[in-house]
Design a protein around this motif. Structure first.
Motif, PDB file in Angstrom:
ATOM      1  N   HIS A 176       0.847  -1.209  -0.193  1.00 59.59           N
ATOM      2  CA  HIS A 176       0.117  -0.055  -0.115  1.00 59.59           C
ATOM      3  C   HIS A 176       1.118   1.142  -0.005  1.00 59.59           C
ATOM      4  CE1 HIS A 176      -3.346  -2.502   0.812  1.00 59.59           C
ATOM      5  NE2 HIS A 176      -4.166  -1.622   0.531  1.00 59.59           N
ATOM      6  N   CYS A 177       1.902   1.231   1.032  1.00 61.01           N
ATOM      7  CA  CYS A 177       2.767   2.462   0.931  1.00 61.01           C
ATOM      8  C   CYS A 177       3.651   2.464  -0.391  1.00 61.01           C
ATOM      9  CB  CYS A 177       3.543   2.255   2.392  1.00 61.01           C
ATOM     10  SG  CYS A 177       4.660   3.710   2.455  1.00 61.01           S
ATOM     11  N   ARG A 178       4.275   1.310  -0.525  1.00 56.98           N
ATOM     12  CA  ARG A 178       5.400   1.229  -1.701  1.00 56.98           C
ATOM     13  C   ARG A 178       4.554   1.873  -2.956  1.00 56.98           C
ATOM     14  NH1 ARG A 178       6.920  -3.882  -1.751  1.00 56.98           N
ATOM     15  NH2 ARG A 178       5.684  -4.339  -3.550  1.00 56.98           N
ATOM     16  N   ILE A 179       3.758   1.064  -3.248  1.00 55.94           N
ATOM     17  CA  ILE A 179       2.995   1.286  -4.776  1.00 55.94           C
ATOM     18  C   ILE A 179       2.018   2.496  -4.553  1.00 55.94           C
ATOM     19  CG2 ILE A 179       1.895   0.188  -6.745  1.00 55.94           C
ATOM     20  CD1 ILE A 179       3.433  -2.003  -5.913  1.00 55.94           C
ATOM     21  N   GLY A 180       1.332   2.560  -3.521  1.00 51.70           N
ATOM     22  CA  GLY A 180       0.312   3.510  -3.331  1.00 51.70           C
ATOM     23  C   GLY A 180       1.071   5.051  -3.286  1.00 51.70           C
ATOM     24  N   THR A 181       1.923   5.437  -2.695  1.00 50.76           N
ATOM     25  CA  THR A 181       2.409   6.629  -2.635  1.00 50.76           C
ATOM     26  C   THR A 181       2.834   7.103  -4.056  1.00 50.76           C
ATOM     27  OG1 THR A 181       4.536   5.568  -1.674  1.00 50.76           O
ATOM     28  CG2 THR A 181       3.099   6.603  -0.285  1.00 50.76           C
ATOM     29  N   GLU A 241     -11.210  12.473  -7.324  1.00 55.08           N
ATOM     30  CA  GLU A 241     -11.891  11.481  -6.669  1.00 55.08           C
ATOM     31  C   GLU A 241     -11.045  10.237  -6.746  1.00 55.08           C
ATOM     32  OE1 GLU A 241     -13.080  13.233  -9.050  1.00 55.08           O
ATOM     33  OE2 GLU A 241     -14.460  14.536  -7.662  1.00 55.08           O
ATOM     34  N   LEU A 242     -10.364  10.040  -7.496  1.00 61.31           N
ATOM     35  CA  LEU A 242      -9.306   8.692  -7.560  1.00 61.31           C
ATOM     36  C   LEU A 242      -8.433   8.926  -6.462  1.00 61.31           C
ATOM     37  CD1 LEU A 242      -8.989   6.184  -9.059  1.00 61.31           C
ATOM     38  CD2 LEU A 242      -7.452   7.530 -10.675  1.00 61.31           C
ATOM     39  N   LEU A 243      -7.818  10.108  -6.495  1.00 62.69           N
ATOM     40  CA  LEU A 243      -6.906  10.459  -5.346  1.00 62.69           C
ATOM     41  C   LEU A 243      -7.363  10.324  -3.917  1.00 62.69           C
ATOM     42  CD1 LEU A 243      -4.975  13.860  -6.282  1.00 62.69           C
ATOM     43  CD2 LEU A 243      -3.860  11.626  -5.700  1.00 62.69           C
ATOM     44  N   GLU A 244      -8.581  10.627  -3.774  1.00 63.62           N
ATOM     45  CA  GLU A 244      -9.148  10.457  -2.535  1.00 63.62           C
ATOM     46  C   GLU A 244      -9.286   8.976  -2.150  1.00 63.62           C
ATOM     47  OE1 GLU A 244     -12.074  14.258  -1.524  1.00 63.62           O
ATOM     48  OE2 GLU A 244     -12.726  12.999  -3.191  1.00 63.62           O
ATOM     49  N   GLU A 245      -9.922   8.056  -3.186  1.00 65.26           N
ATOM     50  CA  GLU A 245      -9.977   6.810  -2.977  1.00 65.26           C
ATOM     51  C   GLU A 245      -8.707   5.782  -2.636  1.00 65.26           C
ATOM     52  OE1 GLU A 245     -12.128   5.315  -6.470  1.00 65.26           O
ATOM     53  OE2 GLU A 245     -11.403   3.222  -5.679  1.00 65.26           O
ATOM     54  N   LEU A 246      -7.670   6.392  -3.479  1.00 65.64           N
ATOM     55  CA  LEU A 246      -6.304   6.076  -3.304  1.00 65.64           C
ATOM     56  C   LEU A 246      -5.863   6.174  -1.658  1.00 65.64           C
ATOM     57  CD1 LEU A 246      -3.823   6.522  -6.093  1.00 65.64           C
ATOM     58  CD2 LEU A 246      -4.037   4.810  -4.813  1.00 65.64           C
ATOM     59  N   ILE A 248      -4.788   3.650   1.130  1.00 63.47           N
ATOM     60  CA  ILE A 248      -3.594   3.537   1.730  1.00 63.47           C
ATOM     61  C   ILE A 248      -3.384   3.614   3.137  1.00 63.47           C
ATOM     62  CG2 ILE A 248      -1.291   4.732   1.906  1.00 63.47           C
ATOM     63  CD1 ILE A 248      -1.764   5.439  -1.110  1.00 63.47           C
ATOM     64  N   LYS A 249      -4.502   4.551   3.549  1.00 64.61           N
ATOM     65  CA  LYS A 249      -4.538   4.714   5.033  1.00 64.61           C
ATOM     66  C   LYS A 249      -5.002   3.394   5.854  1.00 64.61           C
ATOM     67  CE  LYS A 249      -6.096   9.371   6.445  1.00 64.61           C
ATOM     68  NZ  LYS A 249      -5.329   9.501   7.644  1.00 64.61           N
ATOM     69  N   ASP A 250      -5.781   2.728   5.110  1.00 64.95           N
ATOM     70  CA  ASP A 250      -6.482   1.622   5.990  1.00 64.95           C
ATOM     71  C   ASP A 250      -5.234   0.452   5.821  1.00 64.95           C
ATOM     72  OD1 ASP A 250      -8.616   2.630   6.411  1.00 64.95           O
ATOM     73  OD2 ASP A 250      -9.884   1.999   4.765  1.00 64.95           O
ATOM     74  N   GLY A 251      -4.650   0.428   4.680  1.00 65.34           N
ATOM     75  CA  GLY A 251      -3.823  -0.840   4.230  1.00 65.34           C
ATOM     76  C   GLY A 251      -2.265  -1.074   4.785  1.00 65.34           C
ATOM     77  N   ALA A 252      -1.853   0.482   4.931  1.00 68.04           N
ATOM     78  CA  ALA A 252      -0.361   0.501   5.240  1.00 68.04           C
ATOM     79  C   ALA A 252      -0.042  -0.153   6.678  1.00 68.04           C
ATOM     80  CB  ALA A 252       0.052   1.895   5.036  1.00 68.04           C
ATOM     81  N   LEU A 253       1.164  -0.614   6.561  1.00 70.03           N
ATOM     82  CA  LEU A 253       1.647  -1.355   7.789  1.00 70.03           C
ATOM     83  C   LEU A 253       2.093  -0.528   9.042  1.00 70.03           C
ATOM     84  CD1 LEU A 253       2.903  -3.993   9.232  1.00 70.03           C
ATOM     85  CD2 LEU A 253       4.923  -3.356   8.101  1.00 70.03           C
ATOM     86  N   CYS A 254       2.691   0.618   8.676  1.00 65.97           N
ATOM     87  CA  CYS A 254       3.153   1.533   9.422  1.00 65.97           C
ATOM     88  C   CYS A 254       2.667   3.061   9.554  1.00 65.97           C
ATOM     89  CB  CYS A 254       4.678   1.532   9.754  1.00 65.97           C
ATOM     90  SG  CYS A 254       5.487   2.823   8.655  1.00 65.97           S
ATOM     91  N   GLY A 255       3.118   3.717  10.427  1.00 65.50           N
ATOM     92  CA  GLY A 255       2.498   5.080  10.375  1.00 65.50           C
ATOM     93  C   GLY A 255       3.001   5.858   9.233  1.00 65.50           C
ATOM     94  N   LEU A 256       3.832   5.477   8.614  1.00 67.72           N
ATOM     95  CA  LEU A 256       4.472   6.358   7.680  1.00 67.72           C
ATOM     96  C   LEU A 256       3.483   6.600   6.724  1.00 67.72           C
ATOM     97  CD1 LEU A 256       8.049   6.553   6.210  1.00 67.72           C
ATOM     98  CD2 LEU A 256       6.327   6.448   4.437  1.00 67.72           C
ATOM     99  N   GLY A 257       2.965   5.263   6.053  1.00 72.81           N
ATOM    100  CA  GLY A 257       2.074   4.964   5.203  1.00 72.81           C
ATOM    101  C   GLY A 257       0.627   5.373   5.510  1.00 72.81           C
ATOM    102  N   GLN A 258       0.259   5.079   6.710  1.00 71.96           N
ATOM    103  CA  GLN A 258      -0.940   5.337   7.295  1.00 71.96           C
ATOM    104  C   GLN A 258      -1.334   6.911   7.208  1.00 71.96           C
ATOM    105  OE1 GLN A 258      -0.753   3.565  11.051  1.00 71.96           O
ATOM    106  NE2 GLN A 258      -0.857   1.564  10.328  1.00 71.96           N
ATOM    107  N   THR A 259      -0.191   7.748   7.241  1.00 73.30           N
ATOM    108  CA  THR A 259      -0.489   9.258   7.635  1.00 73.30           C
ATOM    109  C   THR A 259       0.204   9.805   5.993  1.00 73.30           C
ATOM    110  OG1 THR A 259       1.952   9.570   8.466  1.00 73.30           O
ATOM    111  CG2 THR A 259      -0.002   9.363   9.824  1.00 73.30           C
ATOM    112  N   ALA A 260       0.835   9.203   5.473  1.00 70.11           N
ATOM    113  CA  ALA A 260       1.182   9.692   3.937  1.00 70.11           C
ATOM    114  C   ALA A 260       0.116  10.619   3.280  1.00 70.11           C
ATOM    115  CB  ALA A 260       2.067   8.544   3.268  1.00 70.11           C
ATOM    116  N   PRO A 261      -1.224   9.892   3.040  1.00 67.78           N
ATOM    117  CA  PRO A 261      -2.283  10.687   2.278  1.00 67.78           C
ATOM    118  C   PRO A 261      -2.469  11.995   2.906  1.00 67.78           C
ATOM    119  CG  PRO A 261      -2.672   8.365   2.633  1.00 67.78           C
ATOM    120  CD  PRO A 261      -1.715   8.660   3.545  1.00 67.78           C
ATOM    121  N   ASN A 262      -2.182  12.102   4.198  1.00 68.34           N
ATOM    122  CA  ASN A 262      -2.740  13.529   4.986  1.00 68.34           C
ATOM    123  C   ASN A 262      -2.521  14.846   4.146  1.00 68.34           C
ATOM    124  OD1 ASN A 262      -3.875  12.068   7.044  1.00 68.34           O
ATOM    125  ND2 ASN A 262      -2.368  12.591   8.565  1.00 68.34           N
ATOM    126  N   PRO A 263      -1.265  15.286   3.695  1.00 75.59           N
ATOM    127  CA  PRO A 263      -0.995  16.328   2.931  1.00 75.59           C
ATOM    128  C   PRO A 263      -1.984  16.143   1.681  1.00 75.59           C
ATOM    129  CG  PRO A 263       1.068  14.907   3.376  1.00 75.59           C
ATOM    130  CD  PRO A 263      -0.097  14.119   3.814  1.00 75.59           C
TER     131      PRO A 263
END
Ligand SMILES: Cc1cc2nc3c(=O)[nH]c(=O)nc-3n(C[C@H](O)[C@H](O)[C@H](O)COP(=O)(O)O)c2cc1C
Ligand code: FES
Lengths: 581, 159
Positions: A444-449, A470-475, A479-494
């Motif tokens: 999720h984090c590696r490819i999603g970001t 809309e696609l960005l939002e969905e992604l 990513i928030k749901d699927g990522a393993l650690c805080g880095l990926g889980q919060t990467a979508p915030n910006p």
């Protein structure tokens, strides 16, 4: 008379060491010249503080080597006219007087390279009190009363973590300080270590005593050589005094101390990745649970706290948990340090009680914008945080209130932006960062970001399509749901916060192929306003592709077909004749 | 034609101190890079021999962290900050200036071996943004002109 030169990294970069050398070259008694750490008024560096015999302070700012003779003359004669222009203005003094300093209480006041200076400020009395008069449980109780929460970003109650580590079975435990300070644009922890390293050591030793650890480790990012140097020096001094080592203060508490330098990886700020890195591995996060309190460094019970968290501890022990809890809001106690930077006029370190507003920090203390443009947004929490728009400037500094905006309190980075910053560009900037820093362990984090970054790049190049938002939002949500650690889980915030508050800017890029802030180079065009152009030829001389033509004293013209939009003409024009649209 | 000029004896102190201490790989690599300016292949092999950590694992660790490099760098290593504060204060312009002046991209070294360029994320001097660090020295409040002047002075100092 004492002459003290501010020598944090910022001060040195601004020329403080040159100033010190120049002062040593005058007839000022060399013994009266000393250094201190970061005063926090970084925008006024180099700073020279002169304390007279009654300890009254005269603060000189933006001092250069050339000013040394004038300073020396003032010291000899007491005639202030010679240094009048260097004396800090009342307005600038307010930058400090409006703050409440606990974590930073000694920063810019004491000499960070001298343990005696710290001891003079009641240094290590809190540790002594804990070791000699309090049980570990009592220490934890005081921290609980204080309401101290982790300053590294998540804001988890410190007492709870300490208690969990205390309760955890095992005779060998570790206390770890997270000084990785990964948020690009934040430097609170650097300032604490460079300016008051013993305060950190004292806080950590108290923490070690509370959880029952006999080893303390500081993980410092490699980009902070001065912090590493001062901390190493401080540890050696404390060892010499028997404050670190066996049977501290004659009690049966013993604790050793170690520094480990990071090697440049943002994810290593995440606690389990940090532990992997400490063990000499790639900094890949571990799955939680087990939490570090049960199985951390070398699989032993470990507790990790941020630098600023520890920097509050000695003060809390000496002043009581109630005094700390008396500041702040219902859910956020004490003070918080912010590194205020970007387009703000007074840039530096600001420590204020929780419960103040963003306006207090950015306008009242920070002095508003340094440009003639309007305030647009403030970025908090770095790559894990978000952009808070001007309309929410009265948001209270409180974990919950800031969280409700979609941003986070974060570790204290506050990057102020004016209208010239493109918000889609900002989202792209952070995604570029997280995509590079993703450790690659989870998909999720590696490819999603990476996919998000590609979309944002497309949009800023004017190649966005309907449905991209809309696609960005969905992604973002997956990513928030699927990522393993805080880095990926919060990467979508910006991305989420900029879409939430600046959707029109995204739409302008996608539909009109325009960048309202005038930052995305593919979407702007340069032209010269004939009535403003004086024909100085500077732009033509600087154009790397010869796209500007014209003769001396006559208006010049840009050939938009040739123009590569590098913006050089815009930056060099002294008459504001080059227009960007 | 590859001739090794790597003097491995320089590593013996570091290895004596850390090879047997578990968890020290990153520390050993940092010292190695301090000595040689980069991580020479020969050094990695020696570290592997002495620590018992497979060379592949050492490379795995070294490539994970941005600090490590496998090629020598120039006399001056420019670390240009691309952190948030610097970004907001137009560090992009400084990057363009350095690229123009030195004709190198991020991660490259000039042909004369004088300058290497590396973009980093935050040097902790955000109040002076945009910022770069060249070897031990930090330079703040950069403008394209100031940057050119600094590079010129360093180039002149080198001859
Ligand atoms: C990607 C990522 C980066 C982090 N970077 C840092 C950091 O640089 N400094 C820090 O103190 N905490 C950082 N944290 C938070 C730590 O994981 C941890 O929560 C914190 O150090 C705990 O200390 P505290 O309770 O005192 O805040 C980061 C978390 C994540 C997910
Ligand atoms: S963002 Fe450039 S020094 Fe911090």
């Amino acid at each position: 008379m004492r002459i003290v030169i501010g020598q944090g990294s910022c001060g040195i970069a601004a020329g403080a060491e040159k100033v010190r050398k120049a002062l040593l070259n005058t007839d000022i008694n060399a013994e009266s010249i000393s250094i201190t750490g970061c005063i926090g008024m970084c925008y006024l560096e180099p700073i020279v503080d002169i304390y007279d015999d009654d300890n009254k302070l005269t603060r000189l700012v933006k001092v250069s080597e050339a000013d040394a003779p004038a300073v020396a003359a003032y010291i000899k004669t007491g005639d202030k006219t010679m240094i009048e222009k260097l004396i800090v203005t009342d307005e600038d003094s307010e930058f400090l007087s409006k703050q409440t300093r606990i974590a930073l209480r000694n920063c810019g006041i004491i000499n960070p390279e001298n343990i005696e200076a710290y001891i003079e400020k009641d240094g290590y009395t809190a540790l002594k009190k804990c070791l000699c008069d309090m049980t570990p449980e009592e220490v934890i109780e005081v921290i609980k009363t204080s309401g101290l929460a982790g300053r590294g970003g998540a804001g988890f109650p410190t007492w709870f973590k300490w208690n969990a580590a205390r309760q955890s079975q095992g005779e060998e435990k570790y206390l770890i300080c997270n000084a990785d300070e990964g948020d690009p644009g934040a430097f609170m922890d650097r300032a604490v270590i460079e300016s008051d390293p013993h305060n950190l050591i004292e806080g950590m030793l108290i923490g070690a005593y509370a959880i029952g650890a006999s080893h303390a480790v500081v993980y410092v990012r490699a980009e902070y050589p001065l912090a590493i140097k001062r901390l190493t020096n401080a540890i050696a001094q404390a060892q010499e005094k028997g404050i670190i080592g066996e049977n501290i203060f004659g009690t049966d508490f013993s604790c050793d101390f170690m520094i480990k330098a990071g090697a440049g990886a943002f994810v290593c700020g995440e606690e389990t990745a940090l532990i992997e890195s400490l063990e000499g591995h790639r900094g890949m996060p571990r799955l939680k649970p087990p939490f570090p309190a049960q199985s951390g460094f070398w699989r032993k019970p470990s507790n990790i706290n941020n630098v600023e968290t520890f920097a509050n501890v000695a003060w809390i022990i000496n002043n009581g948990g109630e005094a700390f809890a008396a500041m702040g809001t219902e859910g956020s106690k004490g003070t918080k340090v912010f590194a205020v930077t970007g387009k703000v006029k007074r840039s530096g370190l600001v420590e204020i009680p929780m419960g103040k507003t963003l306006r207090d920090v950015i306008f009242d203390i920070g002095g508003g914008m340094k440009t003639d443009k309007e305030f647009k947004a403030v970025q908090m929490g770095g790559p894990s945080g978000g952009c808070i728009p001007a309309s929410l400037i009265d948001t209270v500094i409180d974990y919950k209130a800031l969280g409700a905006t979609g941003a986070i309190m974060g570790s204290g980075g506050m990057v102020v932006m004016d209208e010239s910053t493109c918000m889609v560009g900002m989202a792209k900037f952070f995604l570029d960062f997280t995509a590079k820093e993703s450790c690659g362990k989870c998909i999720h984090c590696r490819i999603g970001t990476k996919r998000m970054l590609e979309m944002l790049e497309r949009i800023t190049k004017g190649k966005g399509k309907e449905g991209d938002i809309e696609l960005l939002e969905e992604l973002c949500y997956s990513i928030k749901d699927g990522a393993l650690c805080g880095l990926g889980q919060t990467a979508p915030n910006p991305v989420l916060t900029t879409i939430k508050y600046f959707r029109d800017e995204y739409e302008a890029h996608i539909r009109d192929k325009k960048c309202p802030a005038g930052e995305c180079s593919d979407l702007i065009e340069y032209s010269i306003e004939a009535d403003k152009c004086r024909g100085c030829t500077l732009c033509a001389k600087n154009c790397p592709v010869g796209a500007i033509s014209g003769t001396v004293r006559n208006p010049h013209i840009i050939d938009t077909d040739k123009c590569i939009k590098c913006g050089k003409c815009f930056t060099v024009c002294k008459f504001g004749a080059v227009k960007k649209a | 034609m590859e001739k090794t000029t790597v003097d491995l004896s320089l590593l013996s102190d570091v290895l004596n101190e850390y090879a047997a201490v578990k968890g020290s790989l990153i520390t050993i690599l940092q010292h190695t890079q301090e000595i040689y300016g980069y991580l020479p292949k020969e050094a990695i092999e020696l570290i592997s021999d002495q620590t018992g950590i497979a060379a592949s694992e050492i490379i795995g660790v070294a490539t994970f962290y941005t600090q490590f490099r496998f090629e020598p760098v120039g006399k001056y290593l420019i670390m240009l900050c691309q952190g948030t504060a610097c970004h907001v204060n137009s560090s992009e312009l400084i990057l363009e200036t350095i690229k123009d002046e030195l004709h190198i991209e991020d991660g490259e070294t000039t042909e004369d071996g004088l300058f290497s360029l590396k973009c980093v994320a935050c040097l902790g001097c955000c109040s002076l943004s945009p910022v770069m660090m060249i070897n031990e020295n930090t330079y703040g409040s950069l403008t394209p002109e100031k940057t050119k002047k600094i590079l010129k002075e360093l180039r002149e100092a080198a001859v």
